[in-house]
Design a protein around this motif. Structure first.
Motif, PDB file in Angstrom:
ATOM      1  N   ALA A 178       0.841  -1.194   0.000  1.00  9.38           N
ATOM      2  CA  ALA A 178       0.000   0.000   0.000  1.00  9.38           C
ATOM      3  C   ALA A 178       0.878   1.245   0.000  1.00  9.38           C
ATOM      4  CB  ALA A 178      -0.903  -0.006   1.227  1.00  9.38           C
ATOM      5  N   PHE A 179       0.761   2.053  -1.056  1.00  6.41           N
ATOM      6  CA  PHE A 179       1.486   3.314  -1.170  1.00  6.41           C
ATOM      7  C   PHE A 179       0.482   4.449  -1.069  1.00  6.41           C
ATOM      8  CE2 PHE A 179       2.872   6.757  -4.134  1.00  6.41           C
ATOM      9  CZ  PHE A 179       3.846   7.293  -3.302  1.00  6.41           C
ATOM     10  N   VAL A 180       0.725   5.373  -0.130  1.00  8.77           N
ATOM     11  CA  VAL A 180      -0.205   6.474   0.117  1.00  8.77           C
ATOM     12  C   VAL A 180       0.516   7.801  -0.092  1.00  8.77           C
ATOM     13  CG1 VAL A 180      -1.790   7.543   1.763  1.00  8.77           C
ATOM     14  CG2 VAL A 180      -1.456   5.056   1.790  1.00  8.77           C
ATOM     15  N   PRO A 181       0.326   8.459  -1.229  1.00  9.47           N
ATOM     16  CA  PRO A 181       0.874   9.805  -1.386  1.00  9.47           C
ATOM     17  C   PRO A 181       0.319  10.711  -0.294  1.00  9.47           C
ATOM     18  CG  PRO A 181       0.044   8.948  -3.469  1.00  9.47           C
ATOM     19  CD  PRO A 181      -0.443   8.021  -2.402  1.00  9.47           C
ATOM     20  N   THR A 182       1.180  11.516   0.312  1.00 10.02           N
ATOM     21  CA  THR A 182       0.793  12.309   1.480  1.00 10.02           C
ATOM     22  C   THR A 182       1.348  13.716   1.281  1.00 10.02           C
ATOM     23  OG1 THR A 182       0.918  10.293   2.816  1.00 10.02           O
ATOM     24  CG2 THR A 182       0.850  12.377   3.996  1.00 10.02           C
ATOM     25  N   THR A 183       0.489  14.642   0.856  1.00  9.32           N
ATOM     26  CA  THR A 183       0.970  15.905   0.319  1.00  9.32           C
ATOM     27  C   THR A 183       0.245  17.116   0.889  1.00  9.32           C
ATOM     28  OG1 THR A 183       1.303  17.140  -1.757  1.00  9.32           O
ATOM     29  CG2 THR A 183      -0.607  15.682  -1.656  1.00  9.32           C
ATOM     30  N   THR A 184       0.914  18.249   0.852  1.00 11.76           N
ATOM     31  CA  THR A 184       0.295  19.522   1.219  1.00 11.76           C
ATOM     32  C   THR A 184      -0.469  20.107   0.045  1.00 11.76           C
ATOM     33  OG1 THR A 184       2.082  19.880   2.795  1.00 11.76           O
ATOM     34  CG2 THR A 184       0.781  21.797   2.239  1.00 11.76           C
ATOM     35  N   ARG A 185      -0.280  19.569  -1.133  1.00 10.69           N
ATOM     36  CA  ARG A 185      -1.044  20.016  -2.295  1.00 10.69           C
ATOM     37  C   ARG A 185      -2.548  19.848  -2.069  1.00 10.69           C
ATOM     38  NH1 ARG A 185       1.176  19.282  -7.937  1.00 10.69           N
ATOM     39  NH2 ARG A 185       3.442  19.485  -7.770  1.00 10.69           N
ATOM     40  N   THR A 186      -3.336  20.708  -2.691  1.00  9.61           N
ATOM     41  CA  THR A 186      -4.778  20.493  -2.695  1.00  9.61           C
ATOM     42  C   THR A 186      -5.090  19.252  -3.533  1.00  9.61           C
ATOM     43  OG1 THR A 186      -5.149  21.813  -4.678  1.00  9.61           O
ATOM     44  CG2 THR A 186      -5.178  22.982  -2.554  1.00  9.61           C
ATOM     45  N   ALA A 187      -6.319  18.787  -3.409  1.00  8.92           N
ATOM     46  CA  ALA A 187      -6.712  17.614  -4.192  1.00  8.92           C
ATOM     47  C   ALA A 187      -6.560  17.885  -5.690  1.00  8.92           C
ATOM     48  CB  ALA A 187      -8.143  17.218  -3.855  1.00  8.92           C
ATOM     49  N   ALA A 188      -6.956  19.074  -6.142  1.00  9.99           N
ATOM     50  CA  ALA A 188      -6.847  19.400  -7.564  1.00  9.99           C
ATOM     51  C   ALA A 188      -5.389  19.446  -8.008  1.00  9.99           C
ATOM     52  CB  ALA A 188      -7.535  20.729  -7.856  1.00  9.99           C
ATOM     53  N   GLN A 189      -4.522  20.032  -7.194  1.00  8.79           N
ATOM     54  CA  GLN A 189      -3.101  20.082  -7.537  1.00  8.79           C
ATOM     55  C   GLN A 189      -2.488  18.686  -7.550  1.00  8.79           C
ATOM     56  OE1 GLN A 189      -1.928  22.705  -4.400  1.00  8.79           O
ATOM     57  NE2 GLN A 189      -2.092  24.554  -5.647  1.00  8.79           N
ATOM     58  N   PHE A 190      -2.892  17.856  -6.604  1.00 12.79           N
ATOM     59  CA  PHE A 190      -2.398  16.479  -6.567  1.00 12.79           C
ATOM     60  C   PHE A 190      -2.805  15.719  -7.822  1.00 12.79           C
ATOM     61  CE2 PHE A 190      -3.700  12.072  -5.505  1.00 12.79           C
ATOM     62  CZ  PHE A 190      -2.426  11.513  -5.419  1.00 12.79           C
ATOM     63  N   GLN A 191      -4.024  15.936  -8.276  1.00 15.04           N
ATOM     64  CA  GLN A 191      -4.530  15.176  -9.416  1.00 15.04           C
ATOM     65  C   GLN A 191      -3.894  15.594 -10.737  1.00 15.04           C
ATOM     66  OE1 GLN A 191      -8.681  15.770  -8.496  1.00 15.04           O
ATOM     67  NE2 GLN A 191      -8.831  13.794  -7.439  1.00 15.04           N
ATOM     68  N   ARG A 192      -3.110  16.668 -10.719  1.00 10.92           N
ATOM     69  CA  ARG A 192      -2.335  17.018 -11.920  1.00 10.92           C
ATOM     70  C   ARG A 192      -1.124  16.107 -12.103  1.00 10.92           C
ATOM     71  NH1 ARG A 192      -2.348  23.000 -10.423  1.00 10.92           N
ATOM     72  NH2 ARG A 192      -0.184  22.636  -9.827  1.00 10.92           N
ATOM     73  N   ILE A 193      -0.700  15.438 -11.039  1.00 13.33           N
ATOM     74  CA  ILE A 193       0.512  14.619 -11.095  1.00 13.33           C
ATOM     75  C   ILE A 193       0.195  13.276 -11.747  1.00 13.33           C
ATOM     76  CG2 ILE A 193       2.285  13.473  -9.716  1.00 13.33           C
ATOM     77  CD1 ILE A 193       1.799  15.613  -7.575  1.00 13.33           C
ATOM     78  N   ASP A 194       1.041  12.880 -12.659  1.00 14.12           N
ATOM     79  CA  ASP A 194       0.899  11.593 -13.344  1.00 14.12           C
ATOM     80  C   ASP A 194       2.157  10.774 -13.092  1.00 14.12           C
ATOM     81  OD1 ASP A 194       0.230   9.477 -14.988  1.00 14.12           O
ATOM     82  OD2 ASP A 194       0.844  10.522 -16.832  1.00 14.12           O
ATOM     83  N   LEU A 195       2.034   9.740 -12.256  1.00 11.59           N
ATOM     84  CA  LEU A 195       3.132   8.827 -11.973  1.00 11.59           C
ATOM     85  C   LEU A 195       2.814   7.500 -12.656  1.00 11.59           C
ATOM     86  CD1 LEU A 195       3.608   9.595  -8.170  1.00 11.59           C
ATOM     87  CD2 LEU A 195       5.178  10.242 -10.013  1.00 11.59           C
ATOM     88  N   PRO A 196       3.248   7.302 -13.884  1.00 10.73           N
ATOM     89  CA  PRO A 196       2.845   6.111 -14.645  1.00 10.73           C
ATOM     90  C   PRO A 196       3.216   4.814 -13.935  1.00 10.73           C
ATOM     91  CG  PRO A 196       3.948   7.708 -16.062  1.00 10.73           C
ATOM     92  CD  PRO A 196       4.129   8.191 -14.656  1.00 10.73           C
ATOM     93  N   GLY A 197       2.231   3.940 -13.825  1.00  5.94           N
ATOM     94  CA  GLY A 197       2.453   2.627 -13.229  1.00  5.94           C
ATOM     95  C   GLY A 197       2.357   2.583 -11.724  1.00  5.94           C
ATOM     96  N   VAL A 198       2.242   3.742 -11.082  1.00  5.53           N
ATOM     97  CA  VAL A 198       2.194   3.780  -9.614  1.00  5.53           C
ATOM     98  C   VAL A 198       0.746   3.659  -9.156  1.00  5.53           C
ATOM     99  CG1 VAL A 198       2.689   5.117  -7.542  1.00  5.53           C
ATOM    100  CG2 VAL A 198       4.296   5.149  -9.473  1.00  5.53           C
ATOM    101  N   ARG A 199       0.478   2.660  -8.348  1.00  2.80           N
ATOM    102  CA  ARG A 199      -0.877   2.409  -7.845  1.00  2.80           C
ATOM    103  C   ARG A 199      -1.043   3.027  -6.460  1.00  2.80           C
ATOM    104  NH1 ARG A 199      -3.467  -3.547  -6.350  1.00  2.80           N
ATOM    105  NH2 ARG A 199      -5.280  -2.729  -5.219  1.00  2.80           N
ATOM    106  N   HIS A 200      -2.161   3.695  -6.250  1.00  3.20           N
ATOM    107  CA  HIS A 200      -2.509   4.152  -4.903  1.00  3.20           C
ATOM    108  C   HIS A 200      -4.034   4.205  -4.792  1.00  3.20           C
ATOM    109  CE1 HIS A 200      -3.379   8.197  -6.556  1.00  3.20           C
ATOM    110  NE2 HIS A 200      -2.248   8.065  -7.218  1.00  3.20           N
ATOM    111  N   ASP A 201      -4.555   3.446  -3.855  1.00  6.47           N
ATOM    112  CA  ASP A 201      -5.998   3.413  -3.644  1.00  6.47           C
ATOM    113  C   ASP A 201      -6.454   4.550  -2.736  1.00  6.47           C
ATOM    114  OD1 ASP A 201      -6.208   1.088  -5.184  1.00  6.47           O
ATOM    115  OD2 ASP A 201      -5.769  -0.182  -3.458  1.00  6.47           O
TER     116      ASP A 201
END
Length: 267
Positions: free
Chosen positions: A59-82
């Motif tokens: 389980a990989f959980v990105p944990t960021t100060t970015r807003t949800a919209a800013q986070f959703q701009r990031i594209d990490l190909p092949g990286v799974r996070h539920d």
């Protein structure tokens, strides 16, 4: 043993072009964020490949100060996070969607400190400076600014911190950005909720800033890069793992540590 990896993103795993060069150059960095047609965030291809493979097993959980919209701009190909933690713990995303239960919990946690509107009024004067280029709200949960650091009055950060403290908020300075955040709005609180939901028995966390300190302190294993706010403060408690490299290359070491702990668990 159920392992969970919680990691900050900016200046921990991904970097602006300038931050990539804090240490030795990274060959062929991979763009992971485009804004207004410009490539603005990058990751080491070695770190990306390792993280993509790891996220299929753990389980990989990105944990960021970015807003949800800013986070959703990031594209990490092949990286799974539920699940993902955004807005400094203010939002918990489940399969990309906000969790209403957590939204209500955050509102309850913030009831004891100054509201966003009260903070905006109190901060207006101190933020009215020529070196403050932009003032932004993060989903009306906290305030951040973009600065011209070369023009900053050296005493200004102390003044800003004093106002923040009076509100029951905290200050974190990361590169050209200053974040003023309610003290009750934390990544570690959101992480505790994620652990409760997924039943993880071991947490490995990584981060570079003051806003990551609580996250690192509550993890079973903590990792930080050899740069950033915590590095500049000399924060190095017992057991902390610090990368040898700074800049984009630090992400390769951080992901290698993640992989190593997964292998230890499997053995």
């Amino acid at each position: 043993m159920s392992l969970l990896i919680a990691s900050d993103l900016d200046r921990t795993l991904i970097y602006s072009a300038a931050a990539m060069t804090l240490g030795e150059p990274v060959p062929d960095p991979r763009c992971v964020e485009v804004l207004d047609g410009r490539e603005i965030s990058f990751i080491s291809p070695v770190a990306l490949a390792g993280l993509a493979a790891l996220s299929q097993r753990v389980a990989f959980v990105p944990t960021t100060t970015r807003t949800a919209a800013q986070f959703q701009r990031i594209d990490l190909p092949g990286v799974r996070h539920d699940m993902a933690i955004t807005t400094n713990g203010g939002r918990l995303l489940l399969s990309g969607q906000p969790c209403p239960d957590w939204d209500r919990e955050v509102a309850d946690r913030l009831a004891g400190s100054a509201s966003y509107d009260e903070a905006a009024v109190a901060l207006a004067g101190v933020l009215d400076q020529p070196w403050v280029l932009k003032i932004r709200d993060a989903e009306r949960l906290f305030v951040y600014t973009v600065l011209e650091r070369s023009g900053c009055d050296p005493d200004w950060f102390e003044e800003l911190e004093a106002v923040a403290t009076g509100l029951g908020w905290t200050l974190s300075v990361q590169g050209r950005k200053a974040y003023v955040v309610p003290a009750a709005l934390t990544k570690e609180a959101a992480l505790a909720e994620v652990v409760r939901r997924c039943g993880a028995t071991q947490v490995v966390a990584a981060g570079d800033s003051l806003l990551d300190r609580g996250l690192l302190e509550c993890a079973d294993v903590a990792i930080r890069p050899a740069h950033g706010e915590l590095h500049d403060a000399g924060w190095c408690p017992p057991g902390l793992l610090v990368t040898a490299r700074a800049g984009g290359g630090a992400a390769e070491e951080i992901v290698a540590h993640f992989v190593g702990f997964d292998q230890d668990r499997a053995d």
